[in-house]
Scaffold this motif. Structure first.
Motif, PDB file in Angstrom:
ATOM      1  N   TYR A  56      74.024  62.181  30.291  1.00 29.60           N
ATOM      2  CA  TYR A  56      75.503  62.001  30.241  1.00 29.60           C
ATOM      3  C   TYR A  56      76.106  62.967  29.245  1.00 29.60           C
ATOM      4  CZ  TYR A  56      79.854  59.175  29.451  1.00 29.60           C
ATOM      5  OH  TYR A  56      81.235  58.864  29.114  1.00 29.60           O
ATOM      6  N   TYR A  57      77.318  63.251  29.502  1.00 28.85           N
ATOM      7  CA  TYR A  57      78.199  64.185  28.416  1.00 28.85           C
ATOM      8  C   TYR A  57      79.608  63.869  28.472  1.00 28.85           C
ATOM      9  CZ  TYR A  57      81.084  67.732  26.324  1.00 28.85           C
ATOM     10  OH  TYR A  57      81.954  68.647  25.589  1.00 28.85           O
ATOM     11  N   ALA A  58      80.479  63.585  27.270  1.00 29.34           N
ATOM     12  CA  ALA A  58      81.970  63.340  27.448  1.00 29.34           C
ATOM     13  C   ALA A  58      82.581  63.898  26.155  1.00 29.34           C
ATOM     14  CB  ALA A  58      82.321  61.851  27.564  1.00 29.34           C
ATOM     15  N   SER A  59      83.377  64.896  26.463  1.00 28.01           N
ATOM     16  CA  SER A  59      83.927  65.545  25.307  1.00 28.01           C
ATOM     17  C   SER A  59      84.424  64.643  24.039  1.00 28.01           C
ATOM     18  CB  SER A  59      85.013  66.452  25.956  1.00 28.01           C
ATOM     19  OG  SER A  59      86.107  65.822  26.279  1.00 28.01           O
ATOM     20  N   SER A  60      84.727  63.403  24.257  1.00 30.54           N
ATOM     21  CA  SER A  60      85.395  62.541  23.284  1.00 30.54           C
ATOM     22  C   SER A  60      84.310  61.969  22.604  1.00 30.54           C
ATOM     23  CB  SER A  60      86.472  61.806  23.812  1.00 30.54           C
ATOM     24  OG  SER A  60      85.762  60.817  24.725  1.00 30.54           O
ATOM     25  N   GLU A  61      83.014  61.895  22.885  1.00 28.46           N
ATOM     26  CA  GLU A  61      81.974  61.261  22.383  1.00 28.46           C
ATOM     27  C   GLU A  61      80.903  62.003  21.675  1.00 28.46           C
ATOM     28  OE1 GLU A  61      80.589  58.298  24.873  1.00 28.46           O
ATOM     29  OE2 GLU A  61      82.442  58.034  25.621  1.00 28.46           O
ATOM     30  N   GLU A  62      80.637  61.980  20.313  1.00 26.81           N
ATOM     31  CA  GLU A  62      79.442  62.397  19.741  1.00 26.81           C
ATOM     32  C   GLU A  62      78.271  61.735  19.364  1.00 26.81           C
ATOM     33  OE1 GLU A  62      81.019  63.649  15.868  1.00 26.81           O
ATOM     34  OE2 GLU A  62      82.714  65.085  16.730  1.00 26.81           O
ATOM     35  N   ALA A  63      78.114  60.636  20.286  1.00 32.85           N
ATOM     36  CA  ALA A  63      77.007  59.905  20.254  1.00 32.85           C
ATOM     37  C   ALA A  63      76.981  59.018  21.710  1.00 32.85           C
ATOM     38  CB  ALA A  63      77.076  58.963  19.031  1.00 32.85           C
ATOM     39  N   ASP A 183      79.186  71.187  25.814  1.00 32.28           N
ATOM     40  CA  ASP A 183      78.310  71.577  24.727  1.00 32.28           C
ATOM     41  C   ASP A 183      76.707  70.844  24.927  1.00 32.28           C
ATOM     42  OD1 ASP A 183      76.844  71.813  22.186  1.00 32.28           O
ATOM     43  OD2 ASP A 183      78.518  71.383  20.925  1.00 32.28           O
ATOM     44  N   LEU A 184      75.749  71.345  25.221  1.00 30.39           N
ATOM     45  CA  LEU A 184      74.668  70.912  25.573  1.00 30.39           C
ATOM     46  C   LEU A 184      73.893  69.998  24.641  1.00 30.39           C
ATOM     47  CD1 LEU A 184      72.764  73.272  27.782  1.00 30.39           C
ATOM     48  CD2 LEU A 184      74.020  71.403  28.420  1.00 30.39           C
ATOM     49  N   SER A 185      74.376  70.186  23.196  1.00 29.82           N
ATOM     50  CA  SER A 185      73.862  69.354  22.239  1.00 29.82           C
ATOM     51  C   SER A 185      74.370  67.953  22.041  1.00 29.82           C
ATOM     52  CB  SER A 185      74.259  70.066  20.832  1.00 29.82           C
ATOM     53  OG  SER A 185      75.770  70.205  20.713  1.00 29.82           O
ATOM     54  N   PHE A 186      75.502  67.899  22.976  1.00 36.61           N
ATOM     55  CA  PHE A 186      76.185  66.413  23.147  1.00 36.61           C
ATOM     56  C   PHE A 186      76.013  65.960  24.413  1.00 36.61           C
ATOM     57  CE2 PHE A 186      78.636  68.176  19.668  1.00 36.61           C
ATOM     58  CZ  PHE A 186      78.364  67.435  18.781  1.00 36.61           C
ATOM     59  N   MET A 187      74.989  66.546  25.207  1.00 37.97           N
ATOM     60  CA  MET A 187      74.540  66.064  26.439  1.00 37.97           C
ATOM     61  C   MET A 187      73.117  64.969  26.442  1.00 37.97           C
ATOM     62  SD  MET A 187      75.333  66.719  29.935  1.00 37.97           S
ATOM     63  CE  MET A 187      74.884  66.080  31.460  1.00 37.97           C
ATOM     64  N   PHE A 188      73.620  63.652  26.471  1.00 37.72           N
ATOM     65  CA  PHE A 188      72.416  62.675  25.940  1.00 37.72           C
ATOM     66  C   PHE A 188      71.800  62.190  27.202  1.00 37.72           C
ATOM     67  CE2 PHE A 188      75.962  62.557  22.907  1.00 37.72           C
ATOM     68  CZ  PHE A 188      75.436  62.972  21.696  1.00 37.72           C
ATOM     69  N   ASP A 189      70.379  61.773  26.877  1.00 36.23           N
ATOM     70  CA  ASP A 189      69.578  61.078  27.635  1.00 36.23           C
ATOM     71  C   ASP A 189      70.311  59.656  28.037  1.00 36.23           C
ATOM     72  OD1 ASP A 189      67.921  63.101  27.922  1.00 36.23           O
ATOM     73  OD2 ASP A 189      66.542  62.547  26.216  1.00 36.23           O
ATOM     74  N   MET A 190      70.083  59.195  29.077  1.00 36.44           N
ATOM     75  CA  MET A 190      70.527  58.012  29.458  1.00 36.44           C
ATOM     76  C   MET A 190      69.460  57.132  29.753  1.00 36.44           C
ATOM     77  SD  MET A 190      73.167  56.119  30.014  1.00 36.44           S
ATOM     78  CE  MET A 190      74.452  56.908  30.127  1.00 36.44           C
TER      79      MET A 190
END
Length: 228
Positions: A56-63, A183-190
């Motif tokens: 999951y990625y969202a541009s407004s979230e850094e975690a 930005d893939l660095s903020f693409m998180f494992d769900m």
């Protein structure tokens, strides 16, 4: 070194720096959604039914704020598609499962992999694109909402029909996203582990009293973004 060669080197450096500046200026405009080509020859019925959100990625979230996100797509007509989903907040010790939904219309039947948000409560333009899918095991979605004079909202899902997905498939799908300014660095494992709903009736009142009030307005709906 001759004066001609020196001028030539200076010119090449100038062109290079100018290209960098123009590229930086282009990327500074975060109000517009990227240009997207949805999947060709899209089988919309193939995308229906149940999915697990794997990344999951969202541009407004850094975690990552969510876990155990699962989705089910249905169609009420050839032009309307709805996603009902469940999810939990990562910081909720009780892992209470919440529900949500979002509905889109298909503005152009010739491009069924492009959907627009159809609910009146959202004032801006909300587009969803199916970037790729094999229908039977994985799918990649991109969402972008834009509103005048405020930053765009980008989000993306890597989805799987099963609770796990091969690392090679995930890498293949991730590689498609940077061209859309993700930005893939903020693409998180769900995580899809321990996702059973908690029976709140069996929880001690003291724990219930101390848990974060998830109904508060500062908790984001994972598929909707309210621009400030």
């Amino acid at each position: 070194m001759t004066a001609y060669k020196m001028r030539k080197i200076v010119f090449v450096i100038f062109v290079f720096l100018l290209a960098l500046v123009l590229c930086a200026k282009r990327k500074e405009d975060k109000t517009k959604c990227p240009k997207v080509k949805a999947i060709r020859n899209f089988d919309i019925e193939g995308i229906l039914h149940k999915w697990y959100v794997m990344e999951y990625y969202a541009s407004s979230e850094e975690a990552l704020a969510y876990r155990c996100m699962r989705a089910e797509f249905t169609m009420s007509s050839p032009e309307v598609i709805t996603m009902n989903f469940t999810y939990s907040f990562t910081d909720d010790p009780l892992n209470e499962q919440l529900i949500g939904n979002i509905t889109w219309t298909i503005p152009n039947p010739a491009v069924p992999a492009h959907w627009t948000h159809s609910e009146d409560t959202y004032e801006g333009v909300y587009n969803t694109y199916v970037l790729d899918s094999d229908y039977v095991s994985w799918a990649l979605l991109l969402h972008c909402a834009e509103k005048s004079k405020v930053p765009r909202y980008l989000s993306s899902f890597i989805m799987s029909r099963e609770p796990t997905l091969g690392i090679n498939v995930i890498s293949y799908l991730r590689e498609k996203l940077p061209q859309y300014d993700i930005d893939l660095s903020f693409m998180f494992d769900m995580t899809q582990v321990d996702c059973n709903a908690t029976n709140l009736e069996n929880i001690p009142p003291s724990l219930l009293a101390n848990r974060y009030p998830i109904e508060m307005g500062d908790r984001r709906h994972p598929m909707k973004h309210i621009h400030g």
